[in-house]
Design a protein around this motif. Structure first.
Motif, short mmCIF file in Angstrom:
data_model
loop_
_atom_site.label_atom_id
_atom_site.label_comp_id
_atom_site.label_asym_id
_atom_site.label_seq_id
_atom_site.Cartn_x
_atom_site.Cartn_y
_atom_site.Cartn_z
N ARG A 1 -3.21 14.17 -1.87
CA ARG A 1 -2.10 14.40 -2.40
C ARG A 1 -2.33 14.47 -4.30
O ARG A 1 -2.51 13.75 -4.65
CB ARG A 1 -1.14 13.17 -2.38
N ASN B 1 -14.34 3.16 -2.71
CA ASN B 1 -13.36 3.39 -3.74
C ASN B 1 -13.54 4.62 -4.59
O ASN B 1 -12.70 5.35 -5.06
CB ASN B 1 -13.19 2.04 -4.52
N GLY C 1 -2.32 11.40 -11.05
CA GLY C 1 -3.54 10.38 -11.15
C GLY C 1 -3.24 9.17 -10.57
O GLY C 1 -2.19 8.77 -10.06
N TYR C 2 -4.48 8.44 -10.37
CA TYR C 2 -4.43 7.37 -9.50
C TYR C 2 -4.42 6.26 -10.55
O TYR C 2 -4.79 6.22 -11.59
CB TYR C 2 -5.80 7.06 -8.83
N LEU D 1 -13.15 7.79 -3.00
CA LEU D 1 -11.40 8.26 -2.85
C LEU D 1 -10.83 8.55 -4.05
O LEU D 1 -10.18 9.45 -4.21
CB LEU D 1 -10.75 7.10 -2.27
N ARG E 1 4.95 13.67 -8.54
CA ARG E 1 4.43 13.53 -7.40
C ARG E 1 4.90 14.47 -5.99
O ARG E 1 4.72 14.15 -4.95
CB ARG E 1 4.99 11.96 -6.81
N LYS F 1 -18.41 -0.90 -0.91
CA LYS F 1 -17.10 -1.24 -1.35
C LYS F 1 -16.97 -0.28 -2.43
O LYS F 1 -16.05 0.38 -2.58
CB LYS F 1 -17.06 -2.64 -1.95
N GLU G 1 -13.32 -6.29 0.83
CA GLU G 1 -12.09 -6.10 1.63
C GLU G 1 -11.47 -4.62 1.23
O GLU G 1 -11.85 -4.13 0.02
CB GLU G 1 -11.16 -7.19 0.73
N PHE G 2 -11.21 -4.06 2.00
CA PHE G 2 -10.53 -2.53 1.77
C PHE G 2 -9.08 -2.40 1.89
O PHE G 2 -8.60 -1.20 1.98
CB PHE G 2 -11.07 -1.74 3.04
N LEU G 3 -8.53 -3.43 1.74
CA LEU G 3 -6.93 -3.35 1.87
C LEU G 3 -6.22 -2.50 0.62
O LEU G 3 -6.90 -2.61 -0.48
CB LEU G 3 -6.19 -4.67 1.87
N ALA G 4 -5.35 -1.95 0.98
CA ALA G 4 -4.32 -1.02 -0.15
C ALA G 4 -2.99 -1.83 -0.38
O ALA G 4 -2.38 -2.56 0.77
CB ALA G 4 -4.11 0.07 0.27
N GLN G 5 -2.70 -1.93 -1.65
CA GLN G 5 -1.21 -2.66 -1.89
C GLN G 5 -0.25 -2.08 -1.11
O GLN G 5 -0.08 -0.81 -1.02
CB GLN G 5 -1.13 -2.69 -3.28
C1 UDX Z 1 -7.11 1.30 -3.03
C2 UDX Z 1 -7.78 1.64 -1.65
O1 UDX Z 1 -6.89 2.42 -0.85
C3 UDX Z 1 -8.31 0.42 -1.04
O2 UDX Z 1 -9.08 0.61 0.03
C4 UDX Z 1 -8.98 -0.42 -1.87
O3 UDX Z 1 -9.37 -1.75 -1.20
C5 UDX Z 1 -8.13 -0.91 -3.20
O4 UDX Z 1 -7.53 0.47 -3.98
P1 UDX Z 1 -4.60 0.73 -3.71
O5 UDX Z 1 -4.95 0.87 -5.08
O6 UDX Z 1 -3.47 -0.59 -3.43
O7 UDX Z 1 -5.65 0.72 -2.61
O8 UDX Z 1 -3.64 1.94 -3.34
P2 UDX Z 1 -3.95 3.62 -2.88
O9 UDX Z 1 -2.77 3.75 -1.77
O10 UDX Z 1 -5.15 3.76 -2.62
O11 UDX Z 1 -3.50 4.58 -4.02
C6 UDX Z 1 -4.34 4.44 -5.35
C7 UDX Z 1 -3.73 5.34 -6.22
O12 UDX Z 1 -4.03 6.65 -5.83
C8 UDX Z 1 -2.24 5.51 -6.52
O13 UDX Z 1 -1.75 5.56 -8.07
C9 UDX Z 1 -1.91 6.58 -5.86
O14 UDX Z 1 -0.51 7.28 -6.33
C10 UDX Z 1 -2.96 7.38 -5.95
N1 UDX Z 1 -3.03 8.51 -4.84
C11 UDX Z 1 -3.66 8.10 -3.48
C12 UDX Z 1 -3.17 9.86 -5.28
O15 UDX Z 1 -2.65 10.32 -6.41
N2 UDX Z 1 -3.36 10.75 -4.42
C13 UDX Z 1 -3.39 10.59 -2.95
O16 UDX Z 1 -3.72 11.38 -2.06
C14 UDX Z 1 -3.60 9.07 -2.66
#
Ligand code: UDX
Length: 433
Positions: free
Chosen positions: A250, A207, A254-255, A210, A409, A203, A149-153
């Motif tokens: 962006r 991830n 951090g993520y 990204l 941000r 998968k 699954e590739f959905l984002a929250q």
């Molecule tokens: C992610 C993937 O996008 C999704 O395909 C996978 O199935 C699950 O993980 P999600 O964690 O819901 O989804 O959120 P996403 O929108 O991808 O953001 C993840 C994190 O990265 C967030 O903390 C966001 O702020 C950060 N982010 C995202 C950045 O810092 N810069 C960006 O350019 C994009």
């Protein structure tokens, strides 16, 4: 088709609801009776746009139960969507997946495909299949397929109904045909058929790529600050190159979330286990750990200690559009501020209650960003909620005691702050006063 889904987290519930939406009869199974009751009453346990609406529209063919055996017995497809949390050593905890597999094996009474949707280390589908076949109570044909699954929250429903791709990791034509039938209603979504191990790898590789992209751009942003370049212009310039693309560039603090932190560590762990060091992913993890602390470092340049200071923290969720706090920078920033003696004024439109369960001492929660700013010596922006983006330099100037804004941000145009008397620092851009 008759479909059962084990686990009603993000992956399980959203998949179940979307499969009901295209006409299947779906039974979602969860071990938590309170959660099942909630969903039966039409409420979603997760904050996700249009999910409750789809639950209501499909209530004739969407069922919720704690009775897995009943749901799995005569399903054409059983989907495993349970969690695979991170273990202390970074590897994925597969206990819930194997538990669900065992229950499925004991219950099924007709031929079916068991689909693993949970993110699992490469090779797990083989193990799940072996376990199910060893535990079967009835002589049926069963095959396990990987269907990540590739959905984002925040955009989960849209990401599922209008996916970029559907990946089917199968070992037989028969399993492929069953899953193609299940996805027939998802028109215009490309279907890629691979073997199971490649599907599992797609998968993780997606991830982790990204996550790597984010850590890379965060490092470039850090360097921009040192050399006097502007990360917004730099990413704009990079994004025109189609080979790079303009998404996921962006810069920030951090993520977080339930996937990138866990999946980077799990793949790194797996490669180490196989005696191979995945250096790029390791670097992405290290950069991200440091980046989460970046605003604290910036703050210490203004105030050597936080004792007695009022710090407004705007945004607690790991990203806008969700109340999820997993691996959110706020979980590092707020406790550190409190430990150092600050009074934190926190605001988040949806994650406040959850955060309060984790951190109550030293934090006062407010119902609007403006309220949180009042009397503050410092403001830290951790999530780019629309309400935060809507603030103006004048808001910070008017309400804060000392207008120092540290934006993790990059919510505002730099020029807005020129000559306003607000000290504004963001990520990878010049400081404005
Ligand atoms: C992610 C993937 O996008 C999704 O395909 C996978 O199935 C699950 O993980 P999600 O964690 O819901 O989804 O959120 P996403 O929108 O991808 O953001 C993840 C994190 O990265 C967030 O903390 C966001 O702020 C950060 N982010 C995202 C950045 O810092 N810069 C960006 O350019 C994009």
């Amino acid at each position: 088709m008759n479909i059962a889904v084990a686990g009603t987290g993000y992956v399980g519930l959203v998949s179940g609801v979307c499969l009901a939406q295209i006409g299947h009869r779906v039974t979602c199974v969860d071990i938590d009776p309170a959660k099942v009751e909630l969903m039966r009453s039409g409420k979603s346990p997760i904050f996700e746009e249009s999910l409750e609406q789809l639950m209501a529209e499909n209530k004739e063919r969407l069922f919720f139960t704690t009775d897995g055996a009943q749901a799995y017995r005569d399903a054409d497809v059983v989907i495993i969507g349970v969690g695979t949390p991170e273990k202390k050593d970074g590897s994925a905890n597969l206990a819930y997946v194997f538990q669900a597999a065992k229950e499925i094996a004991h219950a099924i009474e007709r031929d079916c495909v068991v689909v693993v949707k949970s993110t699992v280390p490469i090779g797990t589908n083989d193990k799940v299949e072996a376990l199910i076949r060893a535990e079967l109570k009835h002589p049926v044909w069963v095959e396990v397929a990987s269907n990540p699954e590739f959905l984002a929250q925040g955009t989960a429903v849209r990401d599922t109904l209008h996916a970029n791709r559907i990946v089917l990791g199968v070992e037989s034509e028969r399993a492929e045909q069953v899953l193609r039938r299940m996805y027939q209603g998802f028109e215009d979504v490309p279907v890629l058929v691979t073997n199971r191990r490649s599907a599992e790898m797609i998968k993780y590789a997606s991830n982790d790529f990204l996550a790597l992209k984010i850590s890379y751009i965060n490092e470039i942003a850090n360097l921009c600050e040192l050399v006097g370049a502007d990360i917004m212009d730099v990413t704009l310039g990079m994004g025109y190159d189609e080979r790079i693309g303009n998404k996921f560039l962006r810069a920030g603090i951090g993520y977080g979330g339930s996937c990138f932190p866990k999946d980077t560590k799990a793949l790194h762990w797996l490669s180490n286990y196989l005696d191979y060091e995945l250096k790029t992913v390791k670097a992405a993890i290290e950069v991200n750990d440091q980046q989460k602390l970046k605003l604290l470092k910036k703050a210490r340049k203004h105030y050597p200690g936080f004792e007695g200071l009022t710090v407004a923290v705007l945004g607690l969720a790991f990203k806008p559009g969700t109340d999820d706090l997993r691996e959110a920078p706020s979980l590092h920033v707020v406790p550190t501020l409190v430990e150092d003696g600050a009074n934190v004024h926190a605001w988040d439109p949806v994650a406040q209650e959850r955060f309060q369960d984790i951190q109550d001492d030293g934090v006062t929660y407010f119902s609007s960003p403006i309220e949180a700013l009042k009397g503050a010596d410092l403001c830290m922006i951790l999530t780019e909620w629309p309400e935060v983006i809507a603030l103006t330099p004048e808001d910070f100037k008017t309400h804060m005691k000392t207008a120092i804004v540290l934006d993790g941000r990059n919510c505002y145009d730099l020029k807005q702050f020129m000559g306003t008397g607000v000290t504004y620092e963001s990520i990878g851009r010049a400081r404005m006063e």
